[in-house]
Write an enzyme that holds these catalytic residues in place. Structure first.
Site, short mmCIF file in Angstrom:
data_model
loop_
_atom_site.label_atom_id
_atom_site.label_comp_id
_atom_site.label_asym_id
_atom_site.label_seq_id
_atom_site.Cartn_x
_atom_site.Cartn_y
_atom_site.Cartn_z
N ASP A 186 0.94 -1.20 -0.19
CA ASP A 186 -0.21 0.00 0.04
C ASP A 186 0.85 1.40 -0.09
O ASP A 186 2.04 1.30 0.76
CB ASP A 186 -0.74 -0.06 1.29
CG ASP A 186 -2.08 0.87 1.01
OD1 ASP A 186 -2.32 1.48 0.05
OD2 ASP A 186 -2.92 0.91 2.22
N SER B 147 -7.34 -5.97 -5.82
CA SER B 147 -8.50 -6.32 -5.13
C SER B 147 -9.83 -6.26 -5.90
O SER B 147 -9.87 -5.45 -6.79
CB SER B 147 -8.65 -5.51 -3.93
OG SER B 147 -9.24 -4.36 -3.98
N ASN C 275 -10.81 -2.90 -6.37
CA ASN C 275 -10.09 -1.86 -6.99
C ASN C 275 -10.66 -1.59 -8.18
O ASN C 275 -10.11 -0.51 -8.93
CB ASN C 275 -8.69 -2.48 -7.23
CG ASN C 275 -7.47 -2.50 -6.16
OD1 ASN C 275 -6.84 -3.16 -6.12
ND2 ASN C 275 -7.91 -1.54 -5.21
N ARG D 207 -12.18 2.12 -8.71
CA ARG D 207 -10.96 3.34 -8.96
C ARG D 207 -11.34 3.70 -10.48
O ARG D 207 -11.92 3.31 -11.13
CB ARG D 207 -9.69 2.76 -8.87
CG ARG D 207 -9.00 2.18 -7.51
CD ARG D 207 -7.55 2.32 -7.55
NE ARG D 207 -7.32 1.83 -5.85
CZ ARG D 207 -6.10 1.76 -5.69
NH1 ARG D 207 -5.16 2.16 -6.30
NH2 ARG D 207 -6.05 1.69 -4.27
N GLU E 271 0.52 -13.21 12.45
CA GLU E 271 0.96 -12.11 13.08
C GLU E 271 1.01 -10.83 12.16
O GLU E 271 1.23 -11.00 11.09
CB GLU E 271 2.60 -12.49 13.57
CG GLU E 271 2.82 -13.43 14.61
CD GLU E 271 2.33 -12.98 15.97
OE1 GLU E 271 2.21 -12.10 16.26
OE2 GLU E 271 1.94 -14.13 16.54
#
Ligand code: FPP
Length: 218
Positions: A15, A60, A63, A66, A185
């Site tokens: 990102d 994604s 997306n 956009r 994590e």
């Protein structure tokens, strides 16, 4: 870091390309182009550490909303990048795999993925999972429609995510690998994706190695 502390599966939300470009007064597409360099440096760094699976969020299911110009750029950009990097990845023992819905990805983009998948199909050093037109909820809906979820994920052999990295200061999962990240994590960094590189990956790996994973037990 001992090899036992190296995560088997690292997933990355790349990102900040757009912000990197905008902060320089450049078109957003320049940010994505810089992001390509970051990605392939990270692939090298992951290979050096013996990471077995690397999943990246290339496009994604969200997306598509956009501006058309950026969507078109990203489709062409991914296609070009697959063509240009395929042989290089093959030489390094990387297997390229696309996961995501096919509809409404144009055939010429899907065909480029197929060509990359076929060229690298026998490689076993690392699987580079290119999540394209991917959405975690879509994956779960598609799997549930076919029966047992774990058996019908897009890549049922893909192990759980050990370490999930997101750059650019955003602290969200954004519908990425929802099933596979149940016990991942999480690592968030302010670094914008175009500035990320293998050393930044290694810093994340050091952080991961120092954590104690309990998977719900004591
Ligand atoms: C997020 O930045 C990045 C993307 C939407 C695309 C990243 C894709 C690549 C680097 C190529 C991967 C392709 C293959 C085939 C492996 P953003 O535009 O959301 O940035 P912003 O949040 O600053 O606007």
């Amino acid at each position: 870091m001992t090899s036992a502390e190296v995560p088997a599966h690292v997933a990355i939300i790349m990102d900040g390309n757009g912000r990197w470009a905008e902060s320089r007064g450049l078109p957003r597409s320049k940010g994505h182009e810089m992001g390509e360099k970051a990605l392939f440096d990270v692939v090298e760094g992951a290979l050096e550490k013996g990471i077995r699976y690397l999943s990246v969020y290339a496009f994604s299911t969200e997306n598509w909303s956009r501006p058309e110009e950026e969507v078109d750029f990203l489709l062409g950009f991914n296609r070009k990048l697959l063509r240009q990097r395929r042989d290089d990845m093959n030489e390094r023992g990387v297997r390229i795999r696309r996961i995501g819905r096919r509809e409404p990805v144009p055939d010429e983009v899907l065909d480029e993925f197929t060509a990359a998948e076929e060229a690298t199909a026998n490689n076993t050093r690392m699987d580079l999972m290119v999540c394209f037109n991917y959405g975690g909820r879509a994956e779960l809906e598609d799997a549930a429609a076919r029966g047992s979820i774990p058996e019908h994920l897009y890549a049922p052999d893909l192990p759980d995510v050990d370490l999930l990295i997101r750059t650019s200061g955003e602290k969200r999962l954004s519908n990425f690998l929802l099933w596979q990240s149940a016990y991942a994590e999480l690592y968030f960094t302010e670094t914008l994706w175009p500035y990320f590189d293998r050393h930044a990956l290694w810093a994340a790996l050091e952080d991961y190695a120092a954590r104690h994973r309990r998977f719900g037990s004591l």
